[in-house]
Write an enzyme that holds these catalytic residues in place. Structure first.
Site, PDB file in Angstrom:
ATOM      1  CE1 TYR A 154     -13.675 -14.651  -0.833  1.00  0.00           C
ATOM      2  CE2 TYR A 154     -15.408 -14.996  -2.441  1.00  0.00           C
ATOM      3  CZ  TYR A 154     -14.253 -15.411  -1.821  1.00  0.00           C
ATOM      4  OH  TYR A 154     -13.671 -16.603  -2.200  1.00  0.00           O
ATOM      5  CE  LYS A 161     -13.018 -19.041  -4.621  1.00  0.00           C
ATOM      6  NZ  LYS A 161     -11.958 -19.982  -5.061  1.00  0.00           N
TER       7      LYS A 161
HETATM    8  N1  LIG Z   1      -9.799 -19.787   3.134  1.00  0.00           N
HETATM    9  C1  LIG Z   1     -11.109 -19.722   2.950  1.00  0.00           C
HETATM   10  O1  LIG Z   1     -11.866 -19.176   3.749  1.00  0.00           O
HETATM   11  C2  LIG Z   1     -11.697 -20.362   1.722  1.00  0.00           C
HETATM   12  C3  LIG Z   1     -13.069 -20.638   1.689  1.00  0.00           C
HETATM   13  C4  LIG Z   1     -13.624 -21.206   0.548  1.00  0.00           C
HETATM   14  C5  LIG Z   1     -12.810 -21.478  -0.546  1.00  0.00           C
HETATM   15  N2  LIG Z   1     -11.470 -21.187  -0.489  1.00  0.00           N
HETATM   16  C6  LIG Z   1     -10.649 -21.480  -1.672  1.00  0.00           C
HETATM   17  O2  LIG Z   1      -9.748 -22.518  -1.375  1.00  0.00           O
HETATM   18  C7  LIG Z   1      -8.673 -22.434  -2.298  1.00  0.00           C
HETATM   19  C8  LIG Z   1      -7.367 -22.518  -1.522  1.00  0.00           C
HETATM   20  O3  LIG Z   1      -7.211 -21.399  -0.692  1.00  0.00           O
HETATM   21  P1  LIG Z   1      -6.676 -21.495   0.802  1.00  0.00           P
HETATM   22  O4  LIG Z   1      -7.704 -20.877   1.665  1.00  0.00           O
HETATM   23  O5  LIG Z   1      -6.186 -22.840   1.111  1.00  0.00           O
HETATM   24  O6  LIG Z   1      -5.477 -20.423   0.808  1.00  0.00           O
HETATM   25  P2  LIG Z   1      -3.930 -20.549   0.405  1.00  0.00           P
HETATM   26  O7  LIG Z   1      -3.421 -19.146   0.405  1.00  0.00           O
HETATM   27  O8  LIG Z   1      -3.243 -21.525   1.279  1.00  0.00           O
HETATM   28  O9  LIG Z   1      -3.989 -21.135  -1.067  1.00  0.00           O
HETATM   29  C9  LIG Z   1      -4.167 -20.342  -2.220  1.00  0.00           C
HETATM   30  C10 LIG Z   1      -3.213 -20.898  -3.238  1.00  0.00           C
HETATM   31  O10 LIG Z   1      -3.370 -20.263  -4.512  1.00  0.00           O
HETATM   32  C11 LIG Z   1      -2.097 -20.336  -5.114  1.00  0.00           C
HETATM   33  N3  LIG Z   1      -1.974 -19.431  -6.245  1.00  0.00           N
HETATM   34  C12 LIG Z   1      -2.199 -18.092  -6.264  1.00  0.00           C
HETATM   35  N4  LIG Z   1      -1.895 -17.611  -7.497  1.00  0.00           N
HETATM   36  C13 LIG Z   1      -1.490 -18.672  -8.244  1.00  0.00           C
HETATM   37  C14 LIG Z   1      -1.043 -18.827  -9.576  1.00  0.00           C
HETATM   38  N5  LIG Z   1      -0.946 -17.778 -10.422  1.00  0.00           N
HETATM   39  N6  LIG Z   1      -0.700 -20.072 -10.019  1.00  0.00           N
HETATM   40  C15 LIG Z   1      -0.791 -21.139  -9.195  1.00  0.00           C
HETATM   41  N7  LIG Z   1      -1.196 -21.060  -7.914  1.00  0.00           N
HETATM   42  C16 LIG Z   1      -1.547 -19.835  -7.456  1.00  0.00           C
HETATM   43  C17 LIG Z   1      -1.138 -19.977  -3.980  1.00  0.00           C
HETATM   44  O11 LIG Z   1       0.159 -20.437  -4.275  1.00  0.00           O
HETATM   45  C18 LIG Z   1      -1.757 -20.739  -2.830  1.00  0.00           C
HETATM   46  O12 LIG Z   1      -1.144 -22.003  -2.697  1.00  0.00           O
HETATM   47  C19 LIG Z   1      -8.862 -21.129  -3.063  1.00  0.00           C
HETATM   48  O13 LIG Z   1      -9.527 -21.401  -4.275  1.00  0.00           O
HETATM   49  C20 LIG Z   1      -9.760 -20.356  -2.141  1.00  0.00           C
HETATM   50  O14 LIG Z   1     -10.484 -19.343  -2.804  1.00  0.00           O
HETATM   51  C21 LIG Z   1     -10.903 -20.656   0.622  1.00  0.00           C
END
Ligand SMILES: NC(=O)c1ccc[n+]([C@@H]2O[C@H](COP(=O)([O-])OP(=O)(O)OC[C@H]3O[C@@H](n4cnc5c(N)ncnc54)[C@H](O)[C@@H]3O)[C@@H](O)[C@H]2O)c1
Length: 255
Positions: A154, A161
């Protein structure tokens, strides 16, 4: 049928694919009675295509959270569509490839700065851009991946985070007087685009197979979406600066 978000107006960032946590938050929010508006990055066309799979139509606005012009114009555009906001979903994360996948000790600051800007500072930028629309108070909800621990692969998303989690607490501190709450869902691993961009993510996720008390399905972003909707609702009225785990309970297990 009444829902827990009846009459609420919510801005949802981060809908990129059906695997996006934000897609499920948006879907559940509509099902629970909210009127929503989506923001899109990098292109509205992608988000518009996915938005067609939502129960109801939703307008899509382009928003790069690192673009000051986009942020400055956001409130006016949202006001034209919805008038005001009761909730904001920050579902945004990004780190350059050299900040991920085992390169922690060699990552240049430029890449770390990008990760911090997009993934942590943006919670503050987005909240402030939407604040003029939350005169009656509101609920800001973001997504984290438990920053109390160092995880395999990570890398700099971990410190990003940790910064997001601290930023959420400071927003809670500074906007509490305006009745704006700020909380995070700490989600377990989900096979979204963001996750797939982390080399070796499946190694990290496999920890859940043997340590999570509740069975964890990486292909199901709905539990995290439900957590987001709960925090947007009036059922956490005095909760702010909080992090709620939707991780199958893994955070509670030592070994
Ligand atoms: N997938 C996992 O395992 C997981 C676990 C815990 C937390 N998260 C968090 O959940 C959130 C959503 O991620 P996800 O897993 O749904 O993946 P995802 O790839 O579907 O979503 C990530 C989003 O970030 C957006 N993004 C990136 N750069 C950007 C910018 N400059 N301006 C605006 N938007 C931007 C992308 O357009 C995308 O929609 C994130 O914060 C991620 O870190 C994910």
């Amino acid at each position: 049928m009444s829902g827990i978000l009846d009459g609420k107006r919510v801005l949802v960032t981060g809908v990129l694919m059906e695997s996006s946590i934000a897609f499920h938050a948006a879907k559940l929010a509509q099902e629970q009675g909210a009127e929503i508006i989506l923001t899109a990055f990098p292109r509205p066309t992608l988000t518009e295509r996915i938005a067609k799979k939502l129960p109801k139509p939703a307008k899509v606005i382009e928003l790069d959270v690192t673009n000051d012009q986009h942020l400055a114009g956001l409130a006016d555009t949202v006001r034209e569509e919805l008038g005001s906001l009761d909730g904001v979903v920050h579902s945004i994360g990004f780190a350059p490839q050299d900040a991920l996948g085992g390169n922690f000790l060699n990552t240049p600051f430029e890449s770390v700065a990008t990760a911090m800007h997009v993934s942590a500072y943006s919670l503050k930028s987005l909240t402030m851009a939407c604040l003029p629309l939350m005169a009656e108070g509101g609920s800001v909800v973001g997504l984290t991946f438990d920053a109390q621990f160092a995880w395999p692969q990570y890398d700099w998303m971990g410190p990003a985070k940790a910064a997001l989690e601290a930023t959420s607490r400071y927003i809670a501190r500074d906007l509490g007087k305006q009745n704006v709450r700020c909380n995070l869902i700490s989600a377990g691993p989900i096979g979204s685009m963001a996750a797939k961009s982390i080399p070796g993510f499946s190694e990290l996720a496999s920890v859940w197979n043997h340590r999570s008390p509740l069975e964890w399905d990486m292909a199901d972003p709905e539990p995290a979406g439900r957590g987001v909707v709960a925090l947007l609702s009036d059922w956490f009225p005095k909760t702010t600066g909080e992090i709620i785990h939707v991780d199958g309970g893994l955070h509670a297990i030592g070994a």
